[in-house]
Design a protein around this motif. Structure first.
Motif, PDB file in Angstrom:
ATOM      1  N   PRO A 219       0.826  -1.214   0.000  1.00 45.20           N
ATOM      2  CA  PRO A 219       0.000   0.000   0.000  1.00 45.20           C
ATOM      3  C   PRO A 219       0.859   1.263   0.000  1.00 45.20           C
ATOM      4  O   PRO A 219       1.867   1.343   0.714  1.00 45.20           O
ATOM      5  N   GLY A 220       0.468   2.240  -0.798  1.00 38.96           N
ATOM      6  CA  GLY A 220       1.190   3.516  -0.820  1.00 38.96           C
ATOM      7  C   GLY A 220       2.657   3.316  -1.102  1.00 38.96           C
ATOM      8  O   GLY A 220       3.051   2.652  -2.065  1.00 38.96           O
ATOM      9  N   ASN A 221       3.484   3.883  -0.246  1.00 34.01           N
ATOM     10  CA  ASN A 221       4.932   3.754  -0.374  1.00 34.01           C
ATOM     11  C   ASN A 221       5.525   2.901   0.741  1.00 34.01           C
ATOM     12  O   ASN A 221       6.697   3.052   1.111  1.00 34.01           O
ATOM     13  N   GLU A 222       4.736   1.972   1.263  1.00 32.65           N
ATOM     14  CA  GLU A 222       5.209   1.132   2.365  1.00 32.65           C
ATOM     15  C   GLU A 222       6.258   0.135   1.913  1.00 32.65           C
ATOM     16  O   GLU A 222       6.321  -0.253   0.743  1.00 32.65           O
ATOM     17  N   ARG A 223       7.097  -0.288   2.867  1.00 28.02           N
ATOM     18  CA  ARG A 223       8.047  -1.363   2.624  1.00 28.02           C
ATOM     19  C   ARG A 223       7.310  -2.695   2.640  1.00 28.02           C
ATOM     20  O   ARG A 223       6.172  -2.791   3.102  1.00 28.02           O
ATOM     21  N   PHE A 224       7.974  -3.747   2.148  1.00 28.52           N
ATOM     22  CA  PHE A 224       7.359  -5.066   2.166  1.00 28.52           C
ATOM     23  C   PHE A 224       6.967  -5.464   3.591  1.00 28.52           C
ATOM     24  O   PHE A 224       7.778  -5.381   4.519  1.00 28.52           O
ATOM     25  N   PHE A 225       5.710  -5.855   3.758  1.00 30.89           N
ATOM     26  CA  PHE A 225       5.154  -6.330   5.024  1.00 30.89           C
ATOM     27  C   PHE A 225       5.219  -5.298   6.148  1.00 30.89           C
ATOM     28  O   PHE A 225       5.180  -5.636   7.330  1.00 30.89           O
ATOM     29  N   GLN A 226       5.311  -4.032   5.761  1.00 39.53           N
ATOM     30  CA  GLN A 226       5.149  -2.981   6.779  1.00 39.53           C
ATOM     31  C   GLN A 226       3.740  -3.051   7.353  1.00 39.53           C
ATOM     32  O   GLN A 226       3.522  -2.800   8.526  1.00 39.53           O
ATOM     33  N   SER A 227       2.777  -3.371   6.497  1.00 41.99           N
ATOM     34  CA  SER A 227       1.432  -3.733   6.939  1.00 41.99           C
ATOM     35  C   SER A 227       1.080  -5.065   6.282  1.00 41.99           C
ATOM     36  O   SER A 227       1.619  -5.382   5.220  1.00 41.99           O
ATOM     37  N   PRO A 228       0.192  -5.857   6.863  1.00 40.23           N
ATOM     38  CA  PRO A 228      -0.049  -7.226   6.359  1.00 40.23           C
ATOM     39  C   PRO A 228      -1.028  -7.268   5.191  1.00 40.23           C
ATOM     40  O   PRO A 228      -2.017  -7.991   5.218  1.00 40.23           O
ATOM     41  N   SER A 229      -0.756  -6.483   4.144  1.00 41.44           N
ATOM     42  CA  SER A 229      -1.655  -6.469   2.990  1.00 41.44           C
ATOM     43  C   SER A 229      -0.897  -6.112   1.722  1.00 41.44           C
ATOM     44  O   SER A 229       0.144  -5.447   1.771  1.00 41.44           O
ATOM     45  N   PHE A 230      -1.440  -6.562   0.601  1.00 39.49           N
ATOM     46  CA  PHE A 230      -0.942  -6.192  -0.713  1.00 39.49           C
ATOM     47  C   PHE A 230      -2.125  -5.807  -1.587  1.00 39.49           C
ATOM     48  O   PHE A 230      -3.236  -6.316  -1.415  1.00 39.49           O
ATOM     49  N   GLU A 231      -1.879  -4.900  -2.538  1.00 33.26           N
ATOM     50  CA  GLU A 231      -2.868  -4.582  -3.564  1.00 33.26           C
ATOM     51  C   GLU A 231      -2.670  -5.568  -4.707  1.00 33.26           C
ATOM     52  O   GLU A 231      -1.595  -5.627  -5.299  1.00 33.26           O
ATOM     53  N   ALA A 232      -3.696  -6.360  -5.015  1.00 37.36           N
ATOM     54  CA  ALA A 232      -3.597  -7.414  -6.013  1.00 37.36           C
ATOM     55  C   ALA A 232      -4.228  -6.974  -7.333  1.00 37.36           C
ATOM     56  O   ALA A 232      -5.428  -6.694  -7.388  1.00 37.36           O
ATOM     57  N   THR A 233      -3.400  -6.884  -8.366  1.00 35.60           N
ATOM     58  CA  THR A 233      -3.875  -6.593  -9.718  1.00 35.60           C
ATOM     59  C   THR A 233      -3.093  -7.491 -10.676  1.00 35.60           C
ATOM     60  O   THR A 233      -2.437  -8.443 -10.248  1.00 35.60           O
ATOM     61  N   PHE A 234      -3.165  -7.221 -11.962  1.00 31.82           N
ATOM     62  CA  PHE A 234      -2.419  -7.998 -12.951  1.00 31.82           C
ATOM     63  C   PHE A 234      -1.515  -7.066 -13.753  1.00 31.82           C
ATOM     64  O   PHE A 234      -1.793  -5.872 -13.895  1.00 31.82           O
ATOM     65  N   GLY A 235      -0.434  -7.617 -14.297  1.00 31.57           N
ATOM     66  CA  GLY A 235       0.446  -6.807 -15.130  1.00 31.57           C
ATOM     67  C   GLY A 235       1.541  -7.636 -15.759  1.00 31.57           C
ATOM     68  O   GLY A 235       1.855  -8.733 -15.313  1.00 31.57           O
ATOM     69  N   GLY A 236       2.121  -7.098 -16.804  1.00 25.92           N
ATOM     70  CA  GLY A 236       3.211  -7.756 -17.519  1.00 25.92           C
ATOM     71  C   GLY A 236       3.434  -7.018 -18.827  1.00 25.92           C
ATOM     72  O   GLY A 236       2.471  -6.522 -19.428  1.00 25.92           O
ATOM     73  N   GLY A 237       4.669  -6.934 -19.260  1.00 22.94           N
ATOM     74  CA  GLY A 237       5.038  -6.056 -20.366  1.00 22.94           C
ATOM     75  C   GLY A 237       4.148  -6.120 -21.585  1.00 22.94           C
ATOM     76  O   GLY A 237       3.615  -5.113 -22.051  1.00 22.94           O
TER      77      GLY A 237
END
Length: 342
Positions: A17-35
């Motif tokens: 979330p935002g500019n947080e470091r990995f696991f700074q909070s216990p959540s991720f924004e899940a989307t899709f992507g690839g070149g």
């Protein structure tokens, strides 16, 4: 107009979330992507007929990905399904002097396991006159590299225009074959090369004396670089190189150049401050260039469209560039004030 077909791996994107470091909070924004998927979505937003080719897992995650691509109007009928898993990438967005970080989890994905002979090219390349690939797909596995070489050979054998964004990723080339060996072979079948200076060096063995971390860039050196690419690969008709001045994670100077049969051109420069998300910026440039080369009368206009489209992507969260032709052309004409439209 026939279709553009892009080919490569789409992943599950898990971002802090935002500019947080990995696991700074216990959540991720899940989307899709690839070149290559990012290019397809951009072209669909530009109302250009486009299809996407990949191998997705035959499970609910793969189905959700299909639905997301269809929502943008990307053709998905040629996508293959197979047992297995989707590749993942984790993103930590930097700020100021702290850079963004990407961690890949792609080993053993359905696309990484795909191999030469898996795809019926007669069917897949039907009604296609432009084929787009990147240097990311051949980096994920030896079998994917062999499949990528097969893909460009099959496209060229049918007289289809082939574009390739070299897209060197040092954290992916891990299976014992150097990037230059594979990418030099792929480039023999490419008409339009898209790259930055590191791509040319690590993927093609062509280097110029440029330190991208030091600030201002000397465009004369890029003029020589694009000339070297076309001399080494006479099949290449156009070379476009992005020039990013990285002042910090939030502030980049952004411009590009192109060499074609008609000469060498440098675009206008954008100072992009308060960057929201730069991931996918190169893909949005590639999509803008494909659209421009298929739409405008000259390379210079195509380049300006590509740079403006990519500039706008830096303001949009996620891998996909969610802008229209009208919005890109407005920025091309100089309307970069950001004033509220009402």
């Amino acid at each position: 107009m026939k279709n553009v077909l892009t080919f490569g791996e789409i992943m599950l994107r898990l971002k802090t979330p935002g500019n947080e470091r990995f696991f700074q909070s216990p959540s991720f924004e899940a989307t899709f992507g690839g070149g290559e998927a990012n290019v397809a979505v951009s072209l669909a937003n530009f109302k250009m007929p486009v299809e996407y080719l990949t191998v997705l897992p035959d499970n609910d995650i793969g189905e959700a990905c299909l639905m997301e691509l269809r929502r943008f109007g990307v053709g998905t009928d040629k996508i293959l399904r197979a047992p297995g898993r989707m590749g993942i990438y984790y993103l930590e967005t930097g700020a100021n002097q702290r850079p963004s970080k990407v961690v890949y989890d792609r080993a053993g994905s359905t696309m990484a396991e795909a191999k030469s002979g898996d795809i019926n090219w007669d069917s897949v390349l039907e009604n296609v006159d432009w084929f787009h690939i990147t240097g990311i797909t051949p980096a994920i596995s030896r079998s994917a590299a062999e499949l990528s070489i097969e893909a460009v050979k099959e496209a060229k054998a049918r007289g289809i225009t082939v574009s390739c964004d070299l897209n060197f990723r040092k954290n992916l080339w891990k299976y014992g074959v150097p990037a230059q060996e594979i990418m030099s072979e792929i480039t023999k079948y490419v008409d339009v090369v898209i790259a930055n200076e590191e791509d040319c060096q690590k993927s093609l063995g062509l280097a110029i004396d440029v330190d991208v971390a030091e600030g201002a860039l000397d465009t004369a050196k890029y003029e020589r670089l694009t000339s070297q690419v076309m001399e080494k690969y006479p099949n290449v008709s156009k070379v476009a190189v992005t020039l990013r001045e990285s002042h910090s994670a939030d502030h980049n100077g952004w411009t590009a150049c192109i060499r074609g049969k008609s000469g060498f051109y440098v675009s206008k420069k954008y100072e992009i401050r308060d960057i929201v998300d730069r991931v996918g910026g190169g893909d949005s440039f590639g999509a803008g260039l494909i659209y421009g080369l298929r739409t405008f009368e000259n390379d210079a206009e195509a380049l300006e469209f590509a740079v403006a489209a990519s500039c706008l992507k830096h303001s949009i969260p996620g891998d996909f560039n969610r802008v229209s032709v009208k919005e890109v052309e407005s920025l091309m004409r100089g309307d970069g004030s950001g004033r509220v439209q009402r």
